[in-house]
Design an enzyme around this catalytic site. Structure first.
Site, PDB file in Angstrom:
ATOM      1  N   SER A  53      -3.948  -3.356   2.422  1.00  0.00           N
ATOM      2  CA  SER A  53      -2.708  -4.123   2.368  1.00  0.00           C
ATOM      3  C   SER A  53      -2.447  -4.753   3.739  1.00  0.00           C
ATOM      4  O   SER A  53      -3.347  -5.344   4.339  1.00  0.00           O
ATOM      5  CB  SER A  53      -1.555  -3.213   1.917  1.00  0.00           C
ATOM      6  OG  SER A  53      -0.387  -3.962   1.716  1.00  0.00           O
ATOM      7  N   ASP A 172      -3.876  -4.891  -4.817  1.00  0.00           N
ATOM      8  CA  ASP A 172      -3.624  -4.123  -3.584  1.00  0.00           C
ATOM      9  C   ASP A 172      -4.423  -2.823  -3.588  1.00  0.00           C
ATOM     10  O   ASP A 172      -4.407  -2.052  -4.557  1.00  0.00           O
ATOM     11  CB  ASP A 172      -2.123  -3.813  -3.482  1.00  0.00           C
ATOM     12  CG  ASP A 172      -1.709  -3.363  -2.093  1.00  0.00           C
ATOM     13  OD1 ASP A 172      -2.552  -2.777  -1.386  1.00  0.00           O
ATOM     14  OD2 ASP A 172      -0.549  -3.595  -1.707  1.00  0.00           O
TER      15      ASP A 172
END
Length: 532
Positions: A53, A172
């Protein structure tokens, strides 16, 4: 290659892992700046960087040597963009993702994929089966940016259609591994959330056990719950900047722990931090330079002297210390130690010290009075209802008995003005009415023995007049006598207190003798007698 005793050894390979953080990447940026300032070799000798991320973006910037200030400026603009709409980052008009991609295209060099290949490990989550995938091979700058974009993409939050990397859709990487490559034994883990990582916030947990979520250890605390909310829905910029400083401080604490391990090691084989070549010892250990520590020490000593100075001070001759008292040439104690309040209680003529003769030619002045502080008397019940007793201001010295006793037949002498006396005697601190005639003499004879012979002649007359005019006032007078029977005299060390004790002692003996033969109704005068 020698076996590594402690991770972070500059002579053996070590790794750095950045967790997912969202908008709280301010924390990780502060940690990177601390390592650059205090232990630059730690970043230079790291052979692997892992991130997921926003942590993957921080790792890429650290490898390419890009300053964190540029990233934080773009992040500030993105936070302001998110705050414009009510839905925040969930609003369709939010351009946060596009702004981040434009930032990466602008700051990353063209050969960034060559520098990051084999060194940067980006954690992804494959959309088809939900497996965690770590990629570290990049063939172009665009491919590197796409991998970073896929690692930051949160469905519905960033959009509805996930991006692709080499033809496969990814989302993600924090869904399958919040702390990427945590299984590396040489990895120095940096996390925005409190847990078992090397550099992370230290909170007081609500329970003693951690819980695992997204393959990462978290402490169950209110602070961690707030951080999870701030990671997706950014707070104010002031709070985000506090996260930056918190990350910097936690990295410094980590370096201090490593220094302690190295210094306490018997074999000295724990290389990091080899303080003489690896870390700036003054900053890492928190030691201040001598030049910086001296002014603070002087200021601290000055503050201590200032705190103790008002308790006892030496007053020079002629200096009144802001009051209108007489000049003092000896060391005196301040008002804090002499008495709590000036004499303001009504005292009958029986307890008053004998009056000193007044000057006939010059008005009464404070310059001719001795520097003696008289006792503080607590205020008893007033003998006359409705009488007001003014108290002198704290800046003035307490009034002496010479200023309190004045004849009632003549105008009362004050410091600044003269006022006619009323038929009823006033019991204020400035004047005490008593029908007595005092011989007038010069004030220069003040230290002489007071006229004790006239005390027995005049006081029975004063008591008789007071009782005949108002008989009920005799009971409070007895109470006043008991209150001030043992006066506490505070005086200057330079003055002799024998004459004061003699006057009070004689006055007390005479008062008790007068009380025994005092009639309740007015009668004939008693023959005067001298004090024995």
């Amino acid at each position: 290659m020698e076996e590594q005793v402690f991770k972070g050894d500059p002579d053996t390979p070590h790794s750095i892992s950045f967790s997912g953080s969202g908008f709280l990447s301010f924390y990780q940026a502060g940690a990177v700046d601390a390592l650059r300032d205090l232990a630059p070799r730690m970043l230079e000798t790291a052979h692997r960087f892992a991130g997921t991320s926003a942590g993957a973006v921080i790792a890429a910037l650290a490898i390419c040597g890009i300053e964190m200030d540029e990233y934080l400026r773009v992040l500030n603009v993105g936070v302001a963009e998110v705050k414009k709409s009510f839905l925040g980052p969930l609003s369709p008009s939010c351009k946060m993702v596009q702004m981040m991609r434009q930032f990466l295209y602008r700051v990353l060099p063209e050969d960034s994929y060559k520098v990051t290949t084999g060194k940067l490990h980006v954690s992804l989550t494959r959309l088809t089966d939900g497996e965690n995938v770590v990629v570290s091979e990049f063939t172009s700058k665009e491919e590197l940016i796409e991998a970073l974009y896929c690692s930051c993409f949160v469905p519905v939050y960033c959009g509805l259609i996930p991006p692709t990397y080499r033809g496969v859709r990814y989302i993600d990487g924090g869904f399958t591994g919040m702390q990427p490559c945590a299984f590396w034994t040489d990895a120095i883990t940096i996390s925005t959330f409190s847990g078992q990582q090397d550099i992370c916030p230290r909170d007081c947990p609500a329970i003693f056990h951690d819980f695992r979520m997204f393959n990462c250890s978290f402490q169950f605390s209110l602070e961690n719950i707030a951080r999870m909310t701030h990671a997706l829905f950014p707070p104010d910029l002031v709070i985000l900047h506090d996260y930056y400083y918190r990350g910097y401080e936690d990295a410094v604490l980590y370096l201090r722990r490593l220094n302690a391990v190295y210094l306490n090691s018997s074999s000295k084989r724990v290389i990091f931090p080899r303080v003489e070549v690896y870390c700036q010892i003054e900053l890492a250990l928190g030691n201040e330079c001598p030049e910086r520590s001296q002014p603070s020490l002087r200021a601290r000593q000055a503050s201590l002297e200032g705190a103790t100075q008002p308790h006892k001070e030496w007053v020079p001759k002629g200096d009144g210390r802001g009051s209108h008292g007489p000049p003092v040439s000896q060391p005196v104690q301040t008002l804090e130690f002499t008495c709590e309040s000036p004499v303001s209680a009504p005292v009958s003529p029986l307890e008053q010290p004998p009056a000193q003769p007044l000057a006939s030619s010059t008005p009464l002045s404070l310059s001719g009075m001795p520097p003696v502080s008289f006792p503080a008397v607590h205020k008893p019940p007033s003998s006359t209802p409705g009488s007001s007793l003014p108290t002198p201001p704290p800046g003035l010295s307490p009034l002496s008995p010479q200023q309190q006793v004045q004849p009632s037949g003549s105008p009362a002498r004050s410091l600044h003005s003269q006022a006619p006396t009323s038929p009823r005697p006033s019991l204020g601190p400035s004047t005490v009415g008593a029908p007595q005639t005092l011989p007038r003499s010069s004030l220069s004879a003040f230290p002489a023995q007071p006229p004790v012979e006239e005390l027995g002649q005049e006081q029975p007359q004063a008591v008789a007049l007071l009782v005949s005019s108002k008989p009920k006032s005799a009971v409070p007078l007895v109470h006043v006598k008991e209150t001030v029977s043992k006066p506490y005299v505070t005086e200057s060390p330079a003055e002799d207190s024998n004459w004061v004790n003699k006057v009070f002692k004689k006055n007390k003996q005479k008062t008790s003798g007068t009380r025994k033969g005092f009639p309740r109704h007015s009668g004939s005068k008693k023959p005067s007698s001298k004090v024995q």
